[in-house]
Write an enzyme that holds these catalytic residues in place. Structure first.
Site, PDB file in Angstrom:
ATOM      1  N   LYS A  56       0.845  -1.199   0.000  1.00 27.83           N
ATOM      2  CA  LYS A  56       0.000   0.000   0.000  1.00 27.83           C
ATOM      3  C   LYS A  56       0.881   1.251   0.000  1.00 27.83           C
ATOM      4  CE  LYS A  56      -3.912  -2.225   2.167  1.00 27.83           C
ATOM      5  NZ  LYS A  56      -4.514  -2.706   3.394  1.00 27.83           N
ATOM      6  N   GLN A 100      -5.012  -1.333   9.516  1.00 30.72           N
ATOM      7  CA  GLN A 100      -4.916  -2.690   8.978  1.00 30.72           C
ATOM      8  C   GLN A 100      -5.537  -3.696   9.953  1.00 30.72           C
ATOM      9  OE1 GLN A 100      -3.507  -3.468   5.836  1.00 30.72           O
ATOM     10  NE2 GLN A 100      -4.409  -5.468   6.262  1.00 30.72           N
ATOM     11  N   ASP A 123     -11.427   2.887   3.715  1.00 30.09           N
ATOM     12  CA  ASP A 123     -11.828   1.473   3.640  1.00 30.09           C
ATOM     13  C   ASP A 123     -13.343   1.347   3.536  1.00 30.09           C
ATOM     14  OD1 ASP A 123      -9.963  -0.532   3.498  1.00 30.09           O
ATOM     15  OD2 ASP A 123      -9.559  -0.588   5.665  1.00 30.09           O
TER      16      ASP A 123
END
Ligand code: NDP
Length: 299
Positions: A56, A100, A123
């Site tokens: 990422k 995460q 997200d």
């Protein structure tokens, strides 16, 4: 009947990253040199998470955005993580925040997600964004299902109205937002799960079948309507039979059997997988535009 067209997620994701990079350059120029910024928070040393976070970070920088990585030790407490999220929420250089998952046991992941500013929730897991999607309003959409929709449109064209879609799996991360996105496209949507009766029969009615169950090769060729578009979200690791052999990744669909029946199909790996980070970058760009009061680009 001829073999299914392969939907190349790797190539699509590379193209999307290119389009994001162009739009990042335009945004940065318009903002007097201030590029969009994405903060990624990793707690602990889970090897798979470390790989995701590294990828990422690299792809964020490659498309011209700023990447802020926060690596915290595995024993980090919930209060400490919440304090970091609060700091990132207030930091104007940070347009997107991603924590995460999974988080260590001492931290309540729902509480952490709820603490992220919905405008920076790239997200799309915050209940405000889930609610906005369900209500048909603009918000942040979870990356994997949005990537699936892009691949479906690439295979079938923009107009999906009236198509029968079946989403296999009802998680908050994939199944439910996928179903909401297909409904927004005016598909006739069925959501199947572990309590669904006659799963093969339900699947066989679908023009669009999205499998997100996490069960290796569960969807057989005889579950697929001839000519259907099949999107395989599953990532299942199969350990080698022989000692010293290589582990293999397979999807939730029996690819070999399905490709003889489907009209178009995503492979695993190289289908949905590469889309997730590309869409994360796209979401960060969109979030930055909205925070700056600018209209986001249509990508
Ligand atoms: P979850 O485990 O959260 O959800 C699985 C869903 O599948 C549940 O709704 C469950 O039903 C349903 N299910 C499980 N077993 C069966 C069965 N035998 N018959 C019918 N339905 C069943 O998984 P996720 O949604 O998080 O992920 C699904 C897959 O997608 C995984 O392989 C994951 O690795 C992969 N994935 C890939 C991503 C990517 O490509 N970037 C991103 C996210 C996930 P019920 O609700 O009734 O229990």
């Amino acid at each position: 009947m001829s073999e299914a067209k392969l939907i190349d997620g790797k190539a699509f994701a590379a193209d999307l990253r290119g389009r994001v990079a162009e739009e990042v350059a335009a945004y940065t120029e318009a903002r007097g040199g201030e590029a969009p910024g994405l903060a990624v928070v990793l707690v602990g040393e889970d090897p798979a998470s470390q790989v995701y976070v590294r990828n990422k970070g690299r792809q964020t920088v490659e498309c011209g955005m700023k990447s802020f990585e926060h690596k915290l030790p595995v024993e980090t407490g919930e209060a400490e993580l919440l304090a970091l999220v609060d700091k990132l929420n207030k930091d104007p250089a940070v347009n997107g925040i991603l924590v995460q998952l999974p988080l260590p046991d001492q931290i309540d992941a729902d509480k952490v997600i709820a603490a992220i500013d919905p405008a920076k929730d790239v997200d799309g897991f915050h209940v405000v964004n889930a609610g906005r999607l369900a209500a048909g309003l603009d918000g942040m959409v979870p990356c994997t299902p949005l990537g699936c929709l892009m691949l479906i449109k690439d295979a079938l064209g923009e107009d999906l109205a009236g198509k029968r879609a079946l989403v296999l799996g009802r998680s908050n991360i994939v199944g439910k937002p996928m179903a909401a996105l297909l409904l927004r496209e005016s598909c006739t949507v069925t959501i199947a799960h572990s309590r669904t009766r006659d799963l093969p029969g339900e699947c066989r009615r679908a023009d669009i079948l999205v499998a997100a169950v996490g069960r290796p090769k569960m969807v057989g060729g005889d579950w697929i309507k001839p000519g259907a578009t099949v999107i395989d979200v599953g990532i299942n690791r199969i350990e080698p039979e022989e000692p010293g052999g290589k582990a293999k990744l397979v999807g939730d669909v029996d690819f070999e059997a399905a490709k003889a029946v489907a009209g178009a199909i995503t492979p695993v790996p190289g289908g949905v997988g590469p889309m997730t980070i590309a869409v994360l970058l796209r979401n960060t760009l969109v979030a930055a535009h909205r925070q700056a009061g600018m209209a986001p680009p249509a990508i």
